[in-house]
Design a protein around this motif. Sequence first.
Motif, PDB file in Angstrom:
ATOM      1  N   LEU A 168       0.646  -0.914  -0.289  1.00  0.00           N
ATOM      2  CA  LEU A 168       0.281  -0.094  -0.196  1.00  0.00           C
ATOM      3  C   LEU A 168       0.953   0.964  -0.333  1.00  0.00           C
ATOM      4  CD1 LEU A 168      -2.912   1.361   0.617  1.00  0.00           C
ATOM      5  CD2 LEU A 168      -3.201   1.290   3.081  1.00  0.00           C
ATOM      6  N   GLY A 169       0.518   1.990  -0.563  1.00  0.00           N
ATOM      7  CA  GLY A 169       1.531   2.939  -1.221  1.00  0.00           C
ATOM      8  C   GLY A 169       0.445   4.863  -1.165  1.00  0.00           C
ATOM      9  N   LYS A 170       0.198   5.954  -0.789  1.00  0.00           N
ATOM     10  CA  LYS A 170      -0.116   6.927  -0.671  1.00  0.00           C
ATOM     11  C   LYS A 170       0.645   7.520  -0.923  1.00  0.00           C
ATOM     12  CE  LYS A 170      -4.434   9.614  -0.970  1.00  0.00           C
ATOM     13  NZ  LYS A 170      -4.675   9.280  -2.016  1.00  0.00           N
ATOM     14  N   TYR A 171       0.384   8.515  -2.141  1.00  0.00           N
ATOM     15  CA  TYR A 171       1.127  10.087  -2.821  1.00  0.00           C
ATOM     16  C   TYR A 171       0.582  11.014  -2.635  1.00  0.00           C
ATOM     17  CZ  TYR A 171       4.729  12.450  -5.249  1.00  0.00           C
ATOM     18  OH  TYR A 171       5.175  13.858  -5.753  1.00  0.00           O
ATOM     19  N   TYR A 172       1.151  12.243  -1.935  1.00  0.00           N
ATOM     20  CA  TYR A 172       0.608  13.420  -2.140  1.00  0.00           C
ATOM     21  C   TYR A 172       1.277  14.222  -2.412  1.00  0.00           C
ATOM     22  CZ  TYR A 172      -2.882  12.376   1.183  1.00  0.00           C
ATOM     23  OH  TYR A 172      -3.772  11.280   1.652  1.00  0.00           O
ATOM     24  N   LYS A 173       0.680  15.088  -3.573  1.00  0.00           N
ATOM     25  CA  LYS A 173       1.454  16.164  -4.373  1.00  0.00           C
ATOM     26  C   LYS A 173       1.483  17.831  -4.057  1.00  0.00           C
ATOM     27  CE  LYS A 173       0.695  14.620  -9.281  1.00  0.00           C
ATOM     28  NZ  LYS A 173       0.418  15.466 -10.104  1.00  0.00           N
ATOM     29  N   LEU A 174       2.527  18.196  -3.560  1.00  0.00           N
ATOM     30  CA  LEU A 174       2.102  19.022  -2.826  1.00  0.00           C
ATOM     31  C   LEU A 174       3.047  20.770  -3.532  1.00  0.00           C
ATOM     32  CD1 LEU A 174       4.398  18.452   0.468  1.00  0.00           C
ATOM     33  CD2 LEU A 174       2.392  18.503   0.369  1.00  0.00           C
ATOM     34  N   GLY A 175       2.644  22.098  -3.374  1.00  0.00           N
ATOM     35  CA  GLY A 175       2.819  23.187  -4.209  1.00  0.00           C
ATOM     36  C   GLY A 175       2.246  23.264  -5.563  1.00  0.00           C
ATOM     37  N   ARG A 176       1.592  22.290  -6.045  1.00  0.00           N
ATOM     38  CA  ARG A 176       1.252  22.774  -7.007  1.00  0.00           C
ATOM     39  C   ARG A 176      -0.445  22.966  -7.475  1.00  0.00           C
ATOM     40  NH1 ARG A 176       3.649  18.216 -11.323  1.00  0.00           N
ATOM     41  NH2 ARG A 176       5.615  18.304 -11.207  1.00  0.00           N
ATOM     42  N   SER A 177      -0.767  23.735  -7.960  1.00  0.00           N
ATOM     43  CA  SER A 177      -2.813  24.125  -8.809  1.00  0.00           C
ATOM     44  C   SER A 177      -2.420  22.900  -9.459  1.00  0.00           C
ATOM     45  CB  SER A 177      -2.892  25.247  -8.566  1.00  0.00           C
ATOM     46  OG  SER A 177      -1.647  25.611  -9.831  1.00  0.00           O
ATOM     47  N   PRO A 178      -4.213  22.385  -9.393  1.00  0.00           N
ATOM     48  CA  PRO A 178      -4.293  21.719 -10.421  1.00  0.00           C
ATOM     49  C   PRO A 178      -5.101  22.038 -11.228  1.00  0.00           C
ATOM     50  CG  PRO A 178      -6.486  22.573  -8.912  1.00  0.00           C
ATOM     51  CD  PRO A 178      -5.031  22.482  -8.330  1.00  0.00           C
ATOM     52  N   GLU A 190       7.884  17.837  -5.474  1.00  0.00           N
ATOM     53  CA  GLU A 190       6.458  18.099  -6.272  1.00  0.00           C
ATOM     54  C   GLU A 190       5.408  17.321  -5.439  1.00  0.00           C
ATOM     55  OE1 GLU A 190       8.592  14.461  -8.362  1.00  0.00           O
ATOM     56  OE2 GLU A 190       8.410  16.039 -10.565  1.00  0.00           O
ATOM     57  N   GLY A 191       5.931  16.406  -3.868  1.00  0.00           N
ATOM     58  CA  GLY A 191       4.807  15.948  -2.577  1.00  0.00           C
ATOM     59  C   GLY A 191       6.083  14.608  -1.946  1.00  0.00           C
ATOM     60  N   PHE A 192       4.874  13.869  -1.249  1.00  0.00           N
ATOM     61  CA  PHE A 192       5.753  12.919  -0.816  1.00  0.00           C
ATOM     62  C   PHE A 192       5.258  11.741  -0.562  1.00  0.00           C
ATOM     63  CE2 PHE A 192       2.399  15.432   1.584  1.00  0.00           C
ATOM     64  CZ  PHE A 192       1.954  13.977   2.951  1.00  0.00           C
ATOM     65  N   TRP A 193       5.117  10.722   0.082  1.00  0.00           N
ATOM     66  CA  TRP A 193       4.972   9.676   0.129  1.00  0.00           C
ATOM     67  C   TRP A 193       4.113   9.032   1.402  1.00  0.00           C
ATOM     68  CZ3 TRP A 193       2.921   6.159  -3.223  1.00  0.00           C
ATOM     69  CH2 TRP A 193       3.076   6.295  -5.005  1.00  0.00           C
ATOM     70  N   ALA A 194       3.357   9.822   1.607  1.00  0.00           N
ATOM     71  CA  ALA A 194       2.342   9.274   3.359  1.00  0.00           C
ATOM     72  C   ALA A 194       2.344   8.202   4.006  1.00  0.00           C
ATOM     73  CB  ALA A 194       0.862   9.933   3.394  1.00  0.00           C
ATOM     74  N   LEU A 195       2.363   6.786   2.896  1.00  0.00           N
ATOM     75  CA  LEU A 195       2.674   5.369   3.454  1.00  0.00           C
ATOM     76  C   LEU A 195       3.883   4.894   1.993  1.00  0.00           C
ATOM     77  CD1 LEU A 195      -1.254   4.906   4.382  1.00  0.00           C
ATOM     78  CD2 LEU A 195       0.465   5.381   5.296  1.00  0.00           C
ATOM     79  N   ASP A 196       4.010   4.273   2.239  1.00  0.00           N
ATOM     80  CA  ASP A 196       5.180   3.817   1.966  1.00  0.00           C
ATOM     81  C   ASP A 196       5.544   2.493   1.268  1.00  0.00           C
ATOM     82  OD1 ASP A 196       7.208   2.356  -0.498  1.00  0.00           O
ATOM     83  OD2 ASP A 196       8.349   4.467   0.963  1.00  0.00           O
ATOM     84  N   ASP A 197       4.435   1.599   0.634  1.00  0.00           N
ATOM     85  CA  ASP A 197       4.950   0.235   0.384  1.00  0.00           C
ATOM     86  C   ASP A 197       4.901  -0.478   1.929  1.00  0.00           C
ATOM     87  OD1 ASP A 197       5.880  -2.338  -0.761  1.00  0.00           O
ATOM     88  OD2 ASP A 197       7.356  -2.091  -1.030  1.00  0.00           O
ATOM     89  N   LEU A 198       3.542  -0.469   2.364  1.00  0.00           N
ATOM     90  CA  LEU A 198       2.760  -0.889   3.860  1.00  0.00           C
ATOM     91  C   LEU A 198       2.247  -2.904   3.183  1.00  0.00           C
ATOM     92  CD1 LEU A 198       3.463   1.391   4.799  1.00  0.00           C
ATOM     93  CD2 LEU A 198       1.220   1.379   6.269  1.00  0.00           C
ATOM     94  N   SER A 199       2.683  -3.804   4.091  1.00  0.00           N
ATOM     95  CA  SER A 199       2.414  -4.604   4.101  1.00  0.00           C
ATOM     96  C   SER A 199       1.587  -5.694   5.400  1.00  0.00           C
ATOM     97  CB  SER A 199       3.120  -6.063   2.684  1.00  0.00           C
ATOM     98  OG  SER A 199       2.761  -5.528   1.510  1.00  0.00           O
ATOM     99  N   PHE A 200       0.501  -6.145   5.867  1.00  0.00           N
ATOM    100  CA  PHE A 200       0.708  -6.777   6.860  1.00  0.00           C
ATOM    101  C   PHE A 200      -0.604  -7.133   6.485  1.00  0.00           C
ATOM    102  CE2 PHE A 200      -0.663  -2.175   6.688  1.00  0.00           C
ATOM    103  CZ  PHE A 200      -1.698  -2.388   7.878  1.00  0.00           C
ATOM    104  N   SER A 201      -1.796  -7.911   7.454  1.00  0.00           N
ATOM    105  CA  SER A 201      -2.577  -8.355   7.655  1.00  0.00           C
ATOM    106  C   SER A 201      -3.764  -8.565   9.500  1.00  0.00           C
ATOM    107  CB  SER A 201      -2.626  -9.741   7.040  1.00  0.00           C
ATOM    108  OG  SER A 201      -2.502 -10.471   7.849  1.00  0.00           O
ATOM    109  N   ILE A 202      -4.575  -8.509   9.120  1.00  0.00           N
ATOM    110  CA  ILE A 202      -4.926  -8.247  10.725  1.00  0.00           C
ATOM    111  C   ILE A 202      -6.538  -9.527  10.646  1.00  0.00           C
ATOM    112  CG2 ILE A 202      -6.408  -7.132  12.267  1.00  0.00           C
ATOM    113  CD1 ILE A 202      -5.768  -4.730  10.557  1.00  0.00           C
TER     114      ILE A 202
END
Length: 409
Positions: free
Chosen positions: A11-21, A54-66
Amino acid sequence: MTHPIITVDHLGKYYKLGRSPEKYQSLRDTLARQVRRMRRGLVGKRRTSPSLDEGFWALDDLSFSIQQGDRIGVIGRNGAGKSTLLKILSRITEPTTGEIRIRGRVASLLEVGTGFHPELTGRENIYLNGAVLGMGKAEIRRKFDEIVAFAEVERFLDTPVKRYSSGMYVRLAFSVAAHLEPEILVIDEVLAVGDAKFQQKCLGKMQSVSASGRTVMFVSHNMSAVANLCNRGIVLDRGRLLANTDCMEALNLYNSQIDQSVFTAEQNRDAPHIRQIELDQAALQAGHLKVRVRFHSPWPLDPPMIGIVVSNLYGTPLFGSNPNLHSVGFNPQKLSEGEAVMWLQDLPLHSGTYKLSVWLGDQHQNYDSRQDALTFEFMSPRFIPNMPSVDVIGPMHVPAEWSLVSHGR
């Protein structure tokens, strides 16, 4: 073999910073962007590393189970990705990469009043919020009285929720989420809005929810609450998974990641002053308190006197020490610059958050003080599962001997 109720895969979540659409994109631009994405996939690149602007990865390659029935504490520093993970699990936001497989219905409480309409009454919002969570009208009606009684809003049930306090909001929101029998209950730090009595009530409810075989995911900076509720812990650091393990192991790992607590003050050449205060985290992890205080004075102090007081979060002093009270190992001498160390074996506190204040003086007067210079989280080695809240029994751990005498036959 039982299947996990939640499976997280790369799992990964990437957010862009400083760019208007961009206001407008042609069909050609859209097709070209899609072709570039396909080409990256064909050559085996899951993603490119973004530059800082450009942005940052708030979540970076997460793998687990519950597993079903687990009570998971999600812990980490601010910005570790805890809330982002819960938002993806709750389907509030989409992941950038990877996938999540969930078996069952998820009820989330991530922000105060999430899913409430301010113009509707508490009664109407119970039905609205229940519907948002996927409940039928008959199911909501069956649980309605329990929801209202738990939230303690009977008098205000027909009042628009825009007139509710934040505490009333969160009581009602939590009550709806917890009573409508989801398979997975996701709770963020929002419980901090409630008072101590309500927080304890919520912890009890979450324990009963998990005892019925449902799964709870709980994000909190209150390590004592996590230890009291959870049987497993997930530790995040800057979007990466550090551990998915037993709760106490997770708490120990999280605490070991914290740098040694340090307070530093600017130099004052005109008066005696405290230069630096250090709290030894390694000693704290072992259940002890070690504080190092460095000081400086324009003239020799005869002798320098250091006072240390530990208080709770409300500012109430719990205990203190100085060389006049506890002088073991203290060598009185004139010093204009030096270091004093206080060592307390077996810190007599229950698990919780505390503040440390320091004074500098001599035999005649105080010259400098640093109120609440450091705040520290203490996990007592004497932790007992399901221990009452510190707000109920007090923060001090006082050993006592008990005996039981039977008068029966």
